[in-house]
Design an enzyme around this catalytic site. Structure first.
Site, PDB file in Angstrom:
ATOM      1  N   THR A 112       0.848  -1.189   0.000  1.00  0.00           N
ATOM      2  CA  THR A 112       0.000   0.000   0.000  1.00  0.00           C
ATOM      3  C   THR A 112       0.880   1.234   0.000  1.00  0.00           C
ATOM      4  OG1 THR A 112      -1.689  -1.199   1.257  1.00  0.00           O
ATOM      5  CG2 THR A 112      -1.872   1.212   1.175  1.00  0.00           C
ATOM      6  N   TYR A 129       8.120  10.534   5.585  1.00  0.00           N
ATOM      7  CA  TYR A 129       7.141   9.488   5.276  1.00  0.00           C
ATOM      8  C   TYR A 129       7.223   9.094   3.806  1.00  0.00           C
ATOM      9  CZ  TYR A 129       2.481   7.878   3.806  1.00  0.00           C
ATOM     10  OH  TYR A 129       1.447   7.199   3.217  1.00  0.00           O
TER      11      TYR A 129
END
Length: 293
Positions: A112, A129
């Site tokens: 994902t 991130y």
């Protein structure tokens, strides 16, 4: 089909876990011992739980082989996590998982990913991130090139739906409108985003999971294929909820390096037979109703 699913206690993972079980798959959920299972209510006895604290080796050794690993766990860095913690959650942990999956002859690793995983300069708190997510995809490509495992990378757009995290923008807007917060402070809202309902996200994952035609490496963008402005989204929620909140679209300036438009290119998924089924207004009504209850 036997599946190992990470992040099963989270928003996306819990919806996938229930959908996979309902489709007749044997679902093994890899979670922390401290994970809350409220999103999995009614399915606790239908899942096989494994705990990260016991080590990945155990989860694979005792249940080899899995047909697929579906990886949804992630760390955004929104809660003050250090760079090392973000690295560990988004790169080291999934790389360990990928290695174990390869060693134990798993057929496909479903990752994902995020639409933030581009070359765009991001908001400061998302840089680490996005970097960690992007680096992991490169490792996935490396493994697939060596014919160790199939790697299917799914880039998600703005997902929303019942039971989503309180910290998400979509949930914040819905809850604020339902609670008739006096003033909801926003930017001008001209940014365009591709909002996709959780039901459509799940159906895409199921289609890819059950596909027999995946290449050694595949990259899919997953969204509705349409982009609407933040302002339109907020005003739609405001109307559906009948909120008395005042919408102040002049309260904040745009953030530095604001992404002004993001939209998924869903041609590849459509060619595989997938179509988004939920219109924004209908899906928001279902989400709002859940919020009320």
């Amino acid at each position: 089909m036997k599946i190992l699913l990470t992040g099963a206690s989270g928003f996306l993972g819990s919806h996938l876990a229930k959908a996979f079980v309902n489709s007749g798959h044997e679902v093994h959920a890899l979670i922390r011992k401290t994970s809350k299972l409220n999103r999995l209510e009614g399915y606790e006895d239908k899942l096989v739980f494994h705990y990260t604290e016991d080590g990945l080796e155990k989860a694979f050794e005792e249940n080899n082989p899995y047909k697929a690993v579906v990886h949804t766990a992630t760390c955004y860095g929104r809660n003050g996590e250090t760079e090392a913690e973000i690295f560990a959650a988004n790169l080291k942990y999934p790389l360990d998982l990928l290695e174990k999956a390869t060693f134990f002859n798993t057929d496909t690793f479903f990752n994902t990913d995020t639409f933030f995983n581009t070359d765009t300069i991001l908001y400061k708190y998302l840089n680490s991130y996005a970097l960690s997510k992007k680096q992991f995809v490169e490792w996935g490509k490396q493994f697939s090139k060596q014919d160790k495992i199939k790697f299917c990378n799914i880039k998600l757009e703005h997902m929303y739906g019942p039971g989503d995290d309180e910290s998400k923008f979509t949930t914040y807007i819905i809850n604020s409108c339902l609670n008739n917060v006096p003033v909801i402070k926003l930017t001008a809202g001209e940014q365009k985003r591709d909002f996709i309902y959780i039901g459509d996200v799940v159906s895409a994952y199921q289609l890819l999971l059950e596909s027999n035609e995946l290449e050694s490496f595949e990259d899919f963008e997953l969204g509705s294929g349409e982009a609407i402005s933040i302002r339109e989204f907020v005003e739609t929620v405001h109307a559906i909820t009948g909120s008395r909140s005042v919408l102040d679209f002049s309260a904040y300036p745009y953030r530095q390096n604001e992404i002004m438009e993001s939209r998924a290119e869903i041609k590849k998924l459509i060619e595989r037979g997938w179509q988004p089924k939920f219109k924004l207004s209908t899906a928001l009504q279902q989400t709002v109703q859940y919020g009320k209850e």
